[in-house]
Write a protein that holds these residues in place. Sequence first.
Motif, PDB file in Angstrom:
ATOM      1  N   CYS A  86       0.879  -1.363  -0.079  1.00 45.45           N
ATOM      2  CA  CYS A  86      -0.120   0.120   0.232  1.00 45.45           C
ATOM      3  C   CYS A  86       1.044   1.331  -0.156  1.00 45.45           C
ATOM      4  CB  CYS A  86      -0.942   0.108   1.139  1.00 45.45           C
ATOM      5  SG  CYS A  86      -2.540  -1.025   0.897  1.00 45.45           S
ATOM      6  N   MET A  87       0.276   2.190  -0.601  1.00 43.34           N
ATOM      7  CA  MET A  87       0.977   3.770  -0.655  1.00 43.34           C
ATOM      8  C   MET A  87       2.392   3.288  -1.537  1.00 43.34           C
ATOM      9  SD  MET A  87      -1.385   5.265   0.225  1.00 43.34           S
ATOM     10  CE  MET A  87      -2.806   5.191   1.271  1.00 43.34           C
ATOM     11  N   GLY A  88       2.507   2.454  -2.376  1.00 43.29           N
ATOM     12  CA  GLY A  88       3.799   2.355  -3.316  1.00 43.29           C
ATOM     13  C   GLY A  88       3.844   3.059  -4.569  1.00 43.29           C
ATOM     14  N   SER A  89       4.393   2.298  -5.355  1.00 44.84           N
ATOM     15  CA  SER A  89       4.617   2.792  -6.789  1.00 44.84           C
ATOM     16  C   SER A  89       2.987   2.969  -7.181  1.00 44.84           C
ATOM     17  CB  SER A  89       5.365   1.878  -7.812  1.00 44.84           C
ATOM     18  OG  SER A  89       4.920   0.644  -7.759  1.00 44.84           O
ATOM     19  N   ALA A  90       2.145   2.151  -7.129  1.00 44.59           N
ATOM     20  CA  ALA A  90       0.870   2.393  -7.649  1.00 44.59           C
ATOM     21  C   ALA A  90       0.223   3.595  -7.291  1.00 44.59           C
ATOM     22  CB  ALA A  90      -0.090   1.307  -7.366  1.00 44.59           C
ATOM     23  N   ALA A  91       0.411   3.897  -5.919  1.00 49.04           N
ATOM     24  CA  ALA A  91      -0.123   5.156  -5.530  1.00 49.04           C
ATOM     25  C   ALA A  91       0.671   6.278  -5.851  1.00 49.04           C
ATOM     26  CB  ALA A  91      -0.139   5.159  -4.123  1.00 49.04           C
ATOM     27  N   ALA A  92       2.012   6.309  -6.068  1.00 51.12           N
ATOM     28  CA  ALA A  92       2.817   7.281  -6.596  1.00 51.12           C
ATOM     29  C   ALA A  92       2.461   7.814  -8.134  1.00 51.12           C
ATOM     30  CB  ALA A  92       4.167   6.744  -6.590  1.00 51.12           C
ATOM     31  N   ASP A  93       1.901   7.113  -8.680  1.00 53.49           N
ATOM     32  CA  ASP A  93       1.569   7.494 -10.201  1.00 53.49           C
ATOM     33  C   ASP A  93       0.279   8.366  -9.986  1.00 53.49           C
ATOM     34  OD1 ASP A  93       3.150   5.654 -11.142  1.00 53.49           O
ATOM     35  OD2 ASP A  93       1.729   4.294 -11.452  1.00 53.49           O
ATOM     36  N   LEU A  94      -0.291   8.483  -8.801  1.00 51.85           N
ATOM     37  CA  LEU A  94      -1.471   9.552  -8.648  1.00 51.85           C
ATOM     38  C   LEU A  94      -1.040  10.643  -7.676  1.00 51.85           C
ATOM     39  CD1 LEU A  94      -4.330   6.924  -8.244  1.00 51.85           C
ATOM     40  CD2 LEU A  94      -3.797   8.315 -10.386  1.00 51.85           C
ATOM     41  N   LEU A  95       0.112  10.817  -7.673  1.00 48.57           N
ATOM     42  CA  LEU A  95       0.744  12.178  -6.828  1.00 48.57           C
ATOM     43  C   LEU A  95       0.038  13.412  -7.300  1.00 48.57           C
ATOM     44  CD1 LEU A  95       4.522  11.379  -6.079  1.00 48.57           C
ATOM     45  CD2 LEU A  95       2.414  11.398  -4.505  1.00 48.57           C
ATOM     46  N   GLY A  96      -0.002  13.743  -8.750  1.00 49.05           N
ATOM     47  CA  GLY A  96      -0.440  14.753  -9.193  1.00 49.05           C
ATOM     48  C   GLY A  96      -2.047  14.976  -8.711  1.00 49.05           C
ATOM     49  N   VAL A  97      -2.827  13.915  -8.632  1.00 51.87           N
ATOM     50  CA  VAL A  97      -4.093  13.869  -8.579  1.00 51.87           C
ATOM     51  C   VAL A  97      -4.398  14.038  -7.121  1.00 51.87           C
ATOM     52  CG1 VAL A  97      -6.315  12.491  -8.196  1.00 51.87           C
ATOM     53  CG2 VAL A  97      -4.790  12.223 -10.485  1.00 51.87           C
ATOM     54  N   ILE A  98      -3.352  13.418  -6.198  1.00 52.44           N
ATOM     55  CA  ILE A  98      -3.578  13.842  -4.837  1.00 52.44           C
ATOM     56  C   ILE A  98      -3.347  15.229  -4.465  1.00 52.44           C
ATOM     57  CG2 ILE A  98      -2.580  13.270  -2.368  1.00 52.44           C
ATOM     58  CD1 ILE A  98      -2.072  10.632  -3.675  1.00 52.44           C
ATOM     59  N   THR A  99      -2.289  15.942  -5.060  1.00 49.14           N
ATOM     60  CA  THR A  99      -2.018  17.239  -4.641  1.00 49.14           C
ATOM     61  C   THR A  99      -3.587  18.346  -5.233  1.00 49.14           C
ATOM     62  OG1 THR A  99      -0.694  17.595  -6.538  1.00 49.14           O
ATOM     63  CG2 THR A  99       0.431  17.082  -4.476  1.00 49.14           C
ATOM     64  N   GLY A 100      -3.807  17.797  -6.340  1.00 40.82           N
ATOM     65  CA  GLY A 100      -5.043  18.577  -6.747  1.00 40.82           C
ATOM     66  C   GLY A 100      -6.084  18.464  -5.843  1.00 40.82           C
ATOM     67  N   PHE A 101      -6.361  17.375  -5.231  1.00 40.48           N
ATOM     68  CA  PHE A 101      -7.283  17.101  -4.186  1.00 40.48           C
ATOM     69  C   PHE A 101      -7.246  17.911  -3.027  1.00 40.48           C
ATOM     70  CE2 PHE A 101      -8.596  13.017  -6.143  1.00 40.48           C
ATOM     71  CZ  PHE A 101      -9.756  13.476  -6.719  1.00 40.48           C
ATOM     72  N   VAL A 102      -5.968  18.074  -2.799  1.00 38.52           N
ATOM     73  CA  VAL A 102      -5.382  18.928  -1.654  1.00 38.52           C
ATOM     74  C   VAL A 102      -5.815  20.513  -1.643  1.00 38.52           C
ATOM     75  CG1 VAL A 102      -3.545  19.526  -0.247  1.00 38.52           C
ATOM     76  CG2 VAL A 102      -3.773  17.228  -0.662  1.00 38.52           C
ATOM     77  N   ASP A 103      -5.465  20.930  -2.914  1.00 33.87           N
ATOM     78  CA  ASP A 103      -5.596  22.113  -3.136  1.00 33.87           C
ATOM     79  C   ASP A 103      -7.158  22.451  -3.237  1.00 33.87           C
ATOM     80  OD1 ASP A 103      -3.060  22.430  -3.161  1.00 33.87           O
ATOM     81  OD2 ASP A 103      -2.882  22.515  -5.422  1.00 33.87           O
ATOM     82  N   GLU A 104      -7.802  21.577  -3.941  1.00 38.66           N
ATOM     83  CA  GLU A 104      -9.336  21.823  -3.881  1.00 38.66           C
ATOM     84  C   GLU A 104     -10.159  21.774  -2.589  1.00 38.66           C
ATOM     85  OE1 GLU A 104     -12.875  20.022  -6.830  1.00 38.66           O
ATOM     86  OE2 GLU A 104     -10.833  19.297  -6.978  1.00 38.66           O
TER      87      GLU A 104
END
Length: 225
Positions: A86-104
């Motif tokens: 969990c929270m490995g390379s598969a999750a790292a592919d969505l870092l841009g999505v995660i930061t976008g959700f944080v800003d939103e």
Amino acid sequence: MEQDRPSVLDLRRSAQVWQRVAPGMEPFPAADNTAVPAMAPQTTAESSTAAAPTPRQESSPTPQAPSAGTYPAPANLPGAVMDPCCMGSAAADLLGVITGFVDECLTQCRQLNLLARQGPAWARQKLRQTAAAEEAHAKRLMAVYYLITGTCYHPAICQPCPQQGGWCAALREQYHLAACTALNFARAADGTSDACLSRLFSDLSQREYQTAETLTALLERSLQC
């Protein structure tokens, strides 16, 4: 008779003479008159064999079993992989999505707090609670960012927009923002193979839909149609 019996002196003298003549033979042979060698001379091969020490056989070292408390190398342990489940390379592919959700989520938090200060008194407490929930969503996502990268995400500080078009228009805008965020969370949950991240996105999607329902209830009470 006594003259025929050899004396001890004569036997000793005869032995000395015999040793000079034939040192390898018994001076007094056996009864069958067969000369018996006193000691067989050693051959060169026998002497070298006797002089050589017995070679020491070196046995191969016996492998010793690990003592109690000894564990194998970490690489041999089951499940010892560089990429966690969990929270490995598969999750790292969505870092841009995660930061976008944080800003939103932080943008929603600031706008809802501003709306609470500008809106009617009966709606302020509910709006502040909703803003706090959005801030909590952002903090959960920033914790996920740290789990994946080991570093902190520092979102840009953006000022909330002032209320435009009146109270009801502001509620409408916030509703659509919450509903779209909920839908995007659900899409992100379906688009990742990371089980923990998918579960988190699904939970945040439900919470954003609850925010949208809260804003709908405030709008219902505010409309004077």
